[in-house]
Design an enzyme around this catalytic site. Structure first.
Site, PDB file in Angstrom:
ATOM      1  N   ASP A  10       6.003 -19.548  16.419  1.00 27.02           N
ATOM      2  CA  ASP A  10       5.139 -18.455  16.885  1.00 27.02           C
ATOM      3  C   ASP A  10       4.724 -18.547  18.351  1.00 27.02           C
ATOM      4  O   ASP A  10       3.775 -17.902  18.755  1.00 27.02           O
ATOM      5  CB  ASP A  10       3.889 -18.399  15.995  1.00 27.02           C
ATOM      6  CG  ASP A  10       3.187 -17.050  16.065  1.00 27.02           C
ATOM      7  OD1 ASP A  10       3.858 -16.057  16.362  1.00 27.02           O
ATOM      8  OD2 ASP A  10       1.973 -16.999  15.842  1.00 27.02           O
ATOM      9  N   CYS A  28      10.899  -4.168  -2.448  1.00 32.05           N
ATOM     10  CA  CYS A  28       9.706  -3.315  -2.399  1.00 32.05           C
ATOM     11  C   CYS A  28       9.804  -2.122  -3.352  1.00 32.05           C
ATOM     12  O   CYS A  28       8.790  -1.634  -3.856  1.00 32.05           O
ATOM     13  CB  CYS A  28       9.466  -2.805  -0.980  1.00 32.05           C
ATOM     14  SG  CYS A  28       8.856  -4.059   0.158  1.00 32.05           S
ATOM     15  N   CYS A  67       7.141   1.024  -4.302  1.00 31.62           N
ATOM     16  CA  CYS A  67       5.755   0.633  -4.023  1.00 31.62           C
ATOM     17  C   CYS A  67       5.372   0.976  -2.579  1.00 31.62           C
ATOM     18  O   CYS A  67       6.148   0.775  -1.651  1.00 31.62           O
ATOM     19  CB  CYS A  67       5.579  -0.864  -4.256  1.00 31.62           C
ATOM     20  SG  CYS A  67       3.920  -1.488  -3.905  1.00 31.62           S
ATOM     21  N   CYS A  99       0.884  -1.363   0.362  1.00 30.24           N
ATOM     22  CA  CYS A  99       0.495  -1.846   1.691  1.00 30.24           C
ATOM     23  C   CYS A  99       0.253  -0.682   2.641  1.00 30.24           C
ATOM     24  O   CYS A  99      -0.657  -0.730   3.480  1.00 30.24           O
ATOM     25  CB  CYS A  99       1.542  -2.800   2.252  1.00 30.24           C
ATOM     26  SG  CYS A  99       3.198  -2.095   2.454  1.00 30.24           S
ATOM     27  N   CYS A 137      -3.848   0.325   4.448  1.00 30.62           N
ATOM     28  CA  CYS A 137      -4.164   0.107   5.865  1.00 30.62           C
ATOM     29  C   CYS A 137      -5.332   0.987   6.309  1.00 30.62           C
ATOM     30  O   CYS A 137      -5.265   2.211   6.220  1.00 30.62           O
ATOM     31  CB  CYS A 137      -2.942   0.399   6.729  1.00 30.62           C
ATOM     32  SG  CYS A 137      -3.252   0.123   8.494  1.00 30.62           S
ATOM     33  N   CYS A 171      -3.159  -1.533  14.649  1.00 35.34           N
ATOM     34  CA  CYS A 171      -3.322  -2.615  13.663  1.00 35.34           C
ATOM     35  C   CYS A 171      -4.581  -3.424  13.961  1.00 35.34           C
ATOM     36  O   CYS A 171      -4.811  -3.851  15.100  1.00 35.34           O
ATOM     37  CB  CYS A 171      -2.094  -3.512  13.702  1.00 35.34           C
ATOM     38  SG  CYS A 171      -2.222  -4.973  12.661  1.00 35.34           S
ATOM     39  N   CYS A 195      -6.740  -9.068   9.798  1.00 38.00           N
ATOM     40  CA  CYS A 195      -6.877  -8.189   8.638  1.00 38.00           C
ATOM     41  C   CYS A 195      -5.819  -8.586   7.623  1.00 38.00           C
ATOM     42  O   CYS A 195      -4.658  -8.795   7.982  1.00 38.00           O
ATOM     43  CB  CYS A 195      -6.707  -6.733   9.048  1.00 38.00           C
ATOM     44  SG  CYS A 195      -6.830  -5.541   7.696  1.00 38.00           S
ATOM     45  N   CYS A 253      -3.091  -5.209   4.042  1.00 33.74           N
ATOM     46  CA  CYS A 253      -1.733  -4.830   3.645  1.00 33.74           C
ATOM     47  C   CYS A 253      -1.027  -5.977   2.923  1.00 33.74           C
ATOM     48  O   CYS A 253      -0.154  -5.748   2.075  1.00 33.74           O
ATOM     49  CB  CYS A 253      -0.913  -4.355   4.852  1.00 33.74           C
ATOM     50  SG  CYS A 253      -0.552  -5.621   6.083  1.00 33.74           S
ATOM     51  N   CYS A 277      -0.232  -6.567  -1.965  1.00 32.61           N
ATOM     52  CA  CYS A 277       1.172  -6.669  -2.363  1.00 32.61           C
ATOM     53  C   CYS A 277       1.281  -7.244  -3.777  1.00 32.61           C
ATOM     54  O   CYS A 277       0.774  -8.340  -4.055  1.00 32.61           O
ATOM     55  CB  CYS A 277       1.934  -7.557  -1.379  1.00 32.61           C
ATOM     56  SG  CYS A 277       3.685  -7.765  -1.816  1.00 32.61           S
TER      57      CYS A 277
END
Length: 349
Positions: free
Chosen positions: A135, A189, A192, A195, A199, A215, A242, A245, A249
């Site tokens: 990252d 997914c 669905c 998510c 938001c 976001c 946050c 989302c 799941c």
């Protein structure tokens, strides 16, 4: 091609070091990944994260960053939470901090494990070369994780694992060894859209697309200066990141804290902290309290700014004295956020 025995041993060593999942992908360019990155940047959805634009060539492909790379070893470390990340939604005087920041800085924990795995691999293959990333470099960890079969990029654009849900820290090792690639993970997914519907700021223009400028994680962590007023009420009591989302799941029902790395256990005082206490931080107090935490990176001013928006949304008149003091803060963004919060709280009985 590297013999399969080495890959099997490497997976076992990764598990011993605390990684929940490990997969292999080629380091060659992928047109689909390049196209998605170009679309994201071309639409300006990266906001003020200029480094994404500046190093897009290196980000687009592992070999764009390091031409000698042959393979990517994609790794995931679980940080599955003990508590429901949405539990504080109806507790406005509490501060909501993203689950990933409840414990030690994941950069340190994941990188230490990556370096240990790298040393193991070099000991087995001394003529090879490698680079480790977590990252902090132009690496597309999520699509590479999908290519390596450890999960798929869901409609919220984050990686989802069938075994670990949405709660994985991702790391990567670029290697000059030619590992046999795993099959890319299929999208699970289906129909669905939990998510998307969860938001608070409508940050998804379409499924599988994120506009970072909307976001809450971006706004509370990366965005400098005042947060646009159109988003302030939607922040609620979220002061750092946050999880909405991710938390909704359905695949998270399989996530298990038993797979969480021991060094990623949450600090009790960050699970449901009182908002009032955070409004009193000066720079020294902030740095001391968040020593060893990823929250420390944003600095006291940005953190208190976020807390003031949460205070303004709290409906709690008891916070007014602490907010009023900050109207004279030396940081103009903090002072402006305090005035906004005080205006909101002045309407409270």
């Amino acid at each position: 091609m590297v013999n399969s025995g080495l890959q099997t041993d490497l997976r076992e060593e990764a598990a011993r070091l605390g990684f929940a999942t490990c997969g292999f992908a080629p380091a060659t360019p992928d047109p689909h990944r390049v196209a998605r990155l170009e679309e994201f940047l071309g639409a300006g959805r990266h906001g003020s994260m200029q480094w994404m634009e500046d190093r897009k060539v290196q980000r687009a492909s592992p070999q764009g960053l390091w031409p000698e790379a042959m393979s990517v070893i994609a790794l995931g470390m679980s940080y599955a939470p003990d508590v429901d990340p949405l539990a504080l939604d109806e507790a406005p005087e509490k501060a909501r901090i993203s689950v990933y920041a409840h414990g030690r800085d994941y950069h340190d924990v994941v990188k230490k494990a990556l370096k240990a795995l790298a040393r193991w691999l070099i000991a087995r293959e001394p003529d090879s070369e490698l680079k480790v990333f977590v990252d902090t470099a132009p690496v597309m960890e999520k699509p590479l994780g999908e290519a390596a079969g450890i999960g798929w990029q869901g409609k919220h654009t984050n990686l989802v694992s069938r075994e670990h849900g949405s709660w994985l820290f991702l790391g990567a090792i670029y290697s000059t060894l030619d590992f046999a690639p795993d099959e890319p993970h299929a999208d699970r997914c289906g129909n669905c859209r939990a998510c998307q519907d969860a938001c608070p700021t409508d940050a998804f223009p379409r499924p599988y697309q994120l506009d970072a400028r909307r976001c809450i994680s971006y706004l509370t962590i990366e965005h400098k200066g005042p947060i646009p007023e159109e988003f302030r009420t939607a922040l609620g009591n979220r002061i750092y990141g946050c999880d909405d989302c991710l938390a909704v799941c359905p695949w998270n029902k399989f996530a298990d804290t038993a797979h969480r790395h021991l060094k990623l256990a949450p600090r009790e005082e960050l699970i449901a902290p009182d908002l009032a206490a955070f409004l009193q931080f000066d720079d020294a107090g902030f740095r001391q309290f968040f020593s060893g935490s990823p929250i420390k990176r944003i600095g006291r001013d940005r953190f208190v700014r976020n807390c003031l928006y949460a205070a303004g949304n709290s409906g709690s008149a008891t916070l007014k004295p602490k907010v009023a003091v900050l109207c004279e803060d030396t940081d103009p963004t903090v002072a402006e956020a305090a005035r906004w919060a005080l205006m909101r709280l002045s309407a409270c009985p």
